[in-house]
Design an enzyme around this catalytic site. Structure first.
Site, short mmCIF file in Angstrom:
data_model
loop_
_atom_site.label_atom_id
_atom_site.label_comp_id
_atom_site.label_asym_id
_atom_site.label_seq_id
_atom_site.Cartn_x
_atom_site.Cartn_y
_atom_site.Cartn_z
N ASP A 92 -5.66 4.71 -6.26
CA ASP A 92 -4.82 3.72 -5.62
C ASP A 92 -3.29 4.42 -6.15
O ASP A 92 -2.57 3.81 -6.58
CB ASP A 92 -4.55 2.35 -4.86
CG ASP A 92 -5.77 1.71 -4.23
OD1 ASP A 92 -6.99 1.80 -4.27
OD2 ASP A 92 -4.92 0.44 -3.42
N LYS A 154 -1.89 2.93 3.21
CA LYS A 154 -2.48 2.11 2.19
C LYS A 154 -0.70 1.20 3.06
O LYS A 154 0.15 2.09 2.69
CB LYS A 154 -2.80 1.74 1.19
CG LYS A 154 -3.02 -0.02 0.47
CD LYS A 154 -3.32 0.17 -0.52
CE LYS A 154 -3.02 -1.49 -2.01
NZ LYS A 154 -3.88 -0.70 -2.86
N LYS A 184 -5.29 1.23 5.23
CA LYS A 184 -5.58 -0.28 4.12
C LYS A 184 -4.54 -1.17 4.12
O LYS A 184 -3.50 -0.72 3.85
CB LYS A 184 -6.49 0.78 2.81
CG LYS A 184 -6.28 -1.54 1.68
CD LYS A 184 -6.29 -0.75 0.58
CE LYS A 184 -6.14 -1.57 -0.31
NZ LYS A 184 -6.44 -1.21 -1.88
#
Length: 215
Positions: A92, A154, A184
């Protein structure tokens, strides 16, 4: 939605700067017990987390350039490479937020691509920090991630004072994604109802810092 299905879509994040090895171990035990999809940890904790989760069905993700995204792209790529070598199955990464706001989409795309290459074949989730961006900037960030072959975009780190995921930001990201990249939602998801709502909207992953409301 069953609890089992919900937890498989969860990335349980242990990312506070004061989080200790004991905290990581406790989180890993919870993930193993409840078959949580992924445990997301600081890159310095990857090796220990991977050891704790050996022979479990929970993956380990490492955060890169966290939480502000201000390190050089080359350092983010190296951090991703080292995290994978130490047992991370997913990455991430936080983008260079100021570069995106300055309109340097080429630079943002190049940085994401460098991390994607360094982590290959492991999936990269690109953190936009949507609370700091305009709708136009969010769309541009999603486009950069698509072009750089990332697996996810995300919403948030969970550390921006302006807040985490919102339904408005998620809808915008899903619209911009056009099915070419997964989304996400992360940050501020504190109830099971919120979690299920984001999945029903079309998110494929959720980032949470507390599992208790979901169990």
């Amino acid at each position: 939605m069953t609890t089992k299905a919900l937890l498989k879509a969860v990335d349980y994040a242990i990312l506070k700067p004061e989080a200790s090895m004991h905290d990581v171990l406790h989180a890993a035990d919870l993930c193993r017990e409840h078959h949580v999809g992924c445990l997301c940890v600081k890159s310095c904790d990857v090796r220990f987390a991977a050891e704790c989760l050996q022979d479990s069905d929970t993956l380990v993700a490492a955060v890169i350039g966290f939480p502000h995204g201000n390190t050089l792209g080359s350092l983010k790529a190296l951090e991703a490479q080292l995290a994978v070598a130490q047992g991370a199955s997913e990455i991430d990464m936080v983008i260079n937020i100021s570069a995106l706001k300055d309109g340097d989409t080429e630079g943002v795309e190049d940085e994401i691509r460098a991390v994607v290459t360094a982590a290959w074949p492991h999936p990269v989730k690109v953190i936009l920090e949507t609370a700091l961006l305009t709708p136009a900037e969010i769309r541009k960030g999603v486009t950069c991630a698509i072009r750089a072959k990332a697996a996810f975009v995300k919403t948030s780190t969970g550390f921006a004072p302006q807040g985490g995921a919102t339904p408005e930001a998620v809808k915008l990201m899903l619209s911009a994604a056009k099915g070419k990249i997964k989304v996400k939602a992360s940050g501020g998801i504190r109830t099971r109802a919120d979690a299920e709502a984001y999945l029903e909207m079309g998110c494929k992953r959720l980032g949470v810092g507390n599992l208790s409301p979901l169990l």
